[in-house]
Design a protein around this motif. Structure first.
Motif, PDB file in Angstrom:
ATOM      1  N   GLY A  75      21.601  15.718  47.169  1.00 37.08           N
ATOM      2  CA  GLY A  75      22.513  16.417  46.193  1.00 37.08           C
ATOM      3  C   GLY A  75      23.113  15.653  45.169  1.00 37.08           C
ATOM      4  O   GLY A  75      22.690  14.727  44.602  1.00 37.08           O
ATOM      5  N   ILE A  76      24.734  15.441  45.021  1.00 36.54           N
ATOM      6  CA  ILE A  76      25.181  14.783  44.215  1.00 36.54           C
ATOM      7  C   ILE A  76      25.471  13.418  44.507  1.00 36.54           C
ATOM      8  O   ILE A  76      26.400  13.085  45.349  1.00 36.54           O
ATOM      9  N   TYR A  77      24.924  12.280  43.918  1.00 39.83           N
ATOM     10  CA  TYR A  77      25.147  10.969  44.252  1.00 39.83           C
ATOM     11  C   TYR A  77      26.081  10.222  43.082  1.00 39.83           C
ATOM     12  O   TYR A  77      25.928  10.597  41.876  1.00 39.83           O
ATOM     13  N   ALA A  78      26.977   9.500  43.750  1.00 38.32           N
ATOM     14  CA  ALA A  78      27.521   8.216  42.597  1.00 38.32           C
ATOM     15  C   ALA A  78      28.078   8.606  41.093  1.00 38.32           C
ATOM     16  O   ALA A  78      27.352   8.300  40.267  1.00 38.32           O
ATOM     17  N   ALA A  79      28.957   9.461  41.153  1.00 34.89           N
ATOM     18  CA  ALA A  79      29.271   9.905  39.962  1.00 34.89           C
ATOM     19  C   ALA A  79      30.249   8.865  39.137  1.00 34.89           C
ATOM     20  O   ALA A  79      30.805   7.994  39.919  1.00 34.89           O
ATOM     21  N   THR A  80      30.225   8.954  37.853  1.00 31.20           N
ATOM     22  CA  THR A  80      30.976   7.949  37.039  1.00 31.20           C
ATOM     23  C   THR A  80      31.776   8.564  36.120  1.00 31.20           C
ATOM     24  O   THR A  80      31.212   9.517  35.340  1.00 31.20           O
ATOM     25  N   ILE A  91      29.155  11.691  34.513  1.00 36.51           N
ATOM     26  CA  ILE A  91      27.801  11.463  34.654  1.00 36.51           C
ATOM     27  C   ILE A  91      27.234  11.073  36.214  1.00 36.51           C
ATOM     28  O   ILE A  91      28.110  10.425  36.683  1.00 36.51           O
ATOM     29  N   THR A  92      26.329  11.705  36.609  1.00 40.39           N
ATOM     30  CA  THR A  92      25.974  11.574  38.150  1.00 40.39           C
ATOM     31  C   THR A  92      24.284  11.773  38.102  1.00 40.39           C
ATOM     32  O   THR A  92      23.718  12.262  37.164  1.00 40.39           O
ATOM     33  N   THR A  93      23.928  11.690  39.486  1.00 37.74           N
ATOM     34  CA  THR A  93      22.536  12.092  39.780  1.00 37.74           C
ATOM     35  C   THR A  93      22.437  13.008  40.709  1.00 37.74           C
ATOM     36  O   THR A  93      23.211  13.115  41.719  1.00 37.74           O
ATOM     37  N   PHE A  94      21.694  14.081  40.474  1.00 35.05           N
ATOM     38  CA  PHE A  94      21.311  15.143  41.479  1.00 35.05           C
ATOM     39  C   PHE A  94      19.875  14.742  42.028  1.00 35.05           C
ATOM     40  O   PHE A  94      18.840  14.628  41.467  1.00 35.05           O
ATOM     41  N   ARG A 102      14.990  12.519  41.150  1.00 36.08           N
ATOM     42  CA  ARG A 102      16.405  12.188  41.097  1.00 36.08           C
ATOM     43  C   ARG A 102      16.705  12.474  39.451  1.00 36.08           C
ATOM     44  O   ARG A 102      16.101  11.954  38.432  1.00 36.08           O
ATOM     45  N   ARG A 103      17.593  13.622  39.280  1.00 35.99           N
ATOM     46  CA  ARG A 103      17.732  14.047  37.900  1.00 35.99           C
ATOM     47  C   ARG A 103      19.272  13.720  37.400  1.00 35.99           C
ATOM     48  O   ARG A 103      20.112  14.178  38.255  1.00 35.99           O
ATOM     49  N   VAL A 120      24.426  18.630  30.851  1.00 34.84           N
ATOM     50  CA  VAL A 120      23.254  18.200  29.791  1.00 34.84           C
ATOM     51  C   VAL A 120      22.604  17.478  30.558  1.00 34.84           C
ATOM     52  O   VAL A 120      22.966  16.281  31.013  1.00 34.84           O
ATOM     53  N   TRP A 121      21.313  17.886  30.925  1.00 34.81           N
ATOM     54  CA  TRP A 121      20.301  17.325  31.488  1.00 34.81           C
ATOM     55  C   TRP A 121      19.537  15.898  30.810  1.00 34.81           C
ATOM     56  O   TRP A 121      19.547  16.153  29.708  1.00 34.81           O
ATOM     57  N   MET A 122      19.376  14.931  31.623  1.00 35.67           N
ATOM     58  CA  MET A 122      18.779  13.751  30.544  1.00 35.67           C
ATOM     59  C   MET A 122      17.448  13.499  31.220  1.00 35.67           C
ATOM     60  O   MET A 122      17.374  12.518  32.098  1.00 35.67           O
ATOM     61  N   PRO A 123      16.442  14.105  30.910  1.00 34.60           N
ATOM     62  CA  PRO A 123      15.019  14.151  31.644  1.00 34.60           C
ATOM     63  C   PRO A 123      14.481  12.557  31.438  1.00 34.60           C
ATOM     64  O   PRO A 123      13.656  11.924  32.280  1.00 34.60           O
ATOM     65  N   ASP A 124      14.929  11.836  30.369  1.00 36.24           N
ATOM     66  CA  ASP A 124      14.363  10.514  30.296  1.00 36.24           C
ATOM     67  C   ASP A 124      15.238   9.369  30.680  1.00 36.24           C
ATOM     68  O   ASP A 124      15.043   8.146  30.556  1.00 36.24           O
ATOM     69  N   ALA A 125      16.050   9.650  31.921  1.00 31.83           N
ATOM     70  CA  ALA A 125      16.901   8.630  32.335  1.00 31.83           C
ATOM     71  C   ALA A 125      16.451   8.751  34.059  1.00 31.83           C
ATOM     72  O   ALA A 125      16.663   9.422  34.855  1.00 31.83           O
ATOM     73  N   PRO A 126      15.989   7.898  34.119  1.00 30.46           N
ATOM     74  CA  PRO A 126      15.169   7.758  35.666  1.00 30.46           C
ATOM     75  C   PRO A 126      16.119   7.045  36.441  1.00 30.46           C
ATOM     76  O   PRO A 126      17.254   6.402  36.211  1.00 30.46           O
TER      77      PRO A 126
END
Length: 527
Positions: A75-80, A91-94, A102-103, A120-126
């Motif tokens: 689920g939701i990892y490491a928000a900044t 900003i965070t990772t799902f 990892r989205r 706002v999804w960031m498909p180019d952010a791995p």
């Protein structure tokens, strides 16, 4: 003990990992990870860095956070959280699944206590642990971790990357830059990057060594944002791994820095307090530690170099908030911010208005023993010694119907004190679920329109009581082993929860099948 000159860590007790902090004027805001729990990303406010109040959650609408089918500890990892030009960014990772995507995404708000935008999804952010950096010229950059383009040189070898982001067009622009793969070669799991600018240098702070016993914080700097970055010769600038597993504070890492309006620097980080052995029922908590600068490098807690239970206060006016009541009487139209669901709530299974002053939980077929959205609300265990109790009105009418009190690590590791029907008879039972296998610790035949339930913990020893009349307690089970509520036994990244639930055990129930809870009380004691 807190005094006018010192404060006591942790500043957020219980499962509040991966803290991130920012300042807007004289106000401080902090977020933490939330994994499979909903609402997502708890949000806190402070004036003095020591005392915090919860403003709510950043992700509090299903349109922002769909956790259907999300495994435990995903689920939701490491928000900044960052503040830039009058706008707050989270900003965070799902993390979709154990091996899935990892989205990365972000949300914004001009008022952190108000509504935040849809993602706002960031498909180019791995990678994971994404973070924003805003340079002096107003340009925005994203950083996170990824597998190095040339491949991993050892297990869990990661690197930190950076790319410019166009906030207006909502897209990455330019090239991705490889910044650094850490100071602790072969320590693995380089993650949690944050960039700061100070006195002409860009500083890159990361965590490495994994989020367990070998966790550590390291730092590098460069005169150019895109590098090359020079590692600090004193790395790691913070770790407790050299203190051994018997230390009162372990697993220190995943940090963020903030400069106060008084010119001081402070670090928030995660750490754990084991008890009863190397067991961390409380999960990863949020700690505060002072930082000084020497020869252009950050020095954590000068003269000591570790996180302490007691530390000097920041040079800020003390600002306390009213204490939260120990007992929730469910007399509001919305749940208190301390409560969470498991995954995004689906269906109308909870009401605070159908019966004034009661929490009504409808029986759902979805089970607390599977990766579903059960009829459950829970709050974090925040103390090694605590007492929690509730009273409910519930009349089970079919085999498998049950409701009660649950101590939860995940769907395969839990303790449930429940009242239900088995083989046509009603009983109160204590059930241990360990690695997906259930066993009855205790069972008492019982018929009660109203039932009181209580659990008391003294370290890793738990006692469960029940009563048909107020304060006329009978022992259900004593000296129950609480270590299965630790991630050290159960795996994963979350801390223990204490909650209320109702179930029809896989069977569909009519709308008039429910349990009513009059109140829930949690009292913890510092040890």
């Amino acid at each position: 003990m807190e005094t006018k000159d010192a404060f006591r860590n942790p500043i957020l007790t219980g499962f509040y990992p991966d803290p991130s902090i920012c300042r807007a004027g004289d106000d401080y805001y902090m977020v933490t990870s939330s994994f499979e729990y909903y609402p997502g990303v708890p949000l806190f406010h402070s004036k003095d860095l020591v005392h915090w109040r919860q403003l709510g959650h950043v992700l509090d609408r299903p349109s922002q956070l769909d956790l259907d089918g999300t495994p435990c500890s995903k689920g939701i990892y490491a928000a900044t959280i960052r503040y830039h030009a009058g706008m707050f960014y989270m900003i965070t990772t799902f993390v979709v699944s154990q091996t899935g995507a990892r989205r990365n995404f972000y949300v914004t708000s001009a008022d952190p206590a108000g509504d935040w935008s849809d993602p706002v999804w960031m498909p180019d952010a791995p990678g994971i642990d994404s973070s924003f950096f805003f340079d002096d010229d107003g340009k925005a950059y994203v950083t996170a971790n990824r597998v190095p383009p040339e491949g991993q040189q050892y297990p869990k070898h990661m690197e930190i990357w950076l790319q410019q982001y166009d906030l207006e067009r909502r897209t990455m622009i330019g090239d991705k830059f490889s910044l650094w793969d850490g100071a602790l070669k072969y320590a693995h799991a380089q993650e949690g990057p944050h960039i700061y600018k100070r006195d002409g240098y860009y500083y890159l702070l990361i965590s490495e060594g994994g989020t367990g016993f070998t966790h550590a914080v390291t730092v590098a700097r460069s005169e150019r944002l895109t590098g090359p970055y020079e590692g600090c010769k004193a790395n790691p600038i913070l770790t407790h791994r050299h203190l051994g597993q018997s230390s009162g504070i372990v697993n220190v890492g995943h940090a963020d820095l903030v400069e106060t309006q008084a010119g001081e620097w402070w670090m928030v980080c995660l750490a754990s307090r084991p008890f009863g052995g190397p067991y961390r029922n409380l999960g990863r908590e949020t700690f505060l530690v002072p930082v000084a600068w020497e020869d252009g490098w950050p020095v954590v807690n000068p003269g000591k170099g570790i996180v302490e239970m007691e530390s000097r206060r920041p040079a800020l006016p003390e600002h306390r908030y009213p204490s939260l009541p120990a007992c929730d009487h469910f007399d509001r139209e919305v749940l208190d911010d301390r409560w969470n669901y498991i995954r995004t709530p689906r269906g109308e299974f909870l009401s605070l208005t159908e019966r004034q002053g009661y929490l009504r939980l409808r029986l759902k077929p979805e089970s607390i023993a599977r990766a579903e959205n059960p009829s459950f609300i829970g709050r974090r265990q925040q103390h090694m010694r605590f007492a929690a109790r509730t009273v409910m009105e519930f009349a089970p009418a079919a085999n498998g119907e049950a409701a009660g009190l649950v101590l939860l690590q995940n769907h395969d590791f839990q303790l449930r004190a429940e009242y239900g029907m088995v083989d046509g008879m009603t009983a109160v039972r204590l059930i241990e679920r360990r690695d997906g296998i259930e066993r009855f610790i205790a069972e008492r035949a019982c018929e009660a329109g109203k039932l009181y339930l209580k659990v008391e913990a003294d370290g890793q020893l738990y006692r469960f009581d029940y009563a048909k009349q107020a304060e006329q307690w009978e022992i259900l089970a004593a000296d129950v082993d609480g270590r299965l509520l630790s991630s050290d036994v159960a795996g994963g990244f979350v801390g223990a929860y204490i909650g209320l639930y109702a179930t029809s055990c896989g069977e569909r129930s009519s709308a008039d099948r429910y349990a009513d809870f009059d109140w829930f009380e949690y009292k913890g004691e510092e040890v």
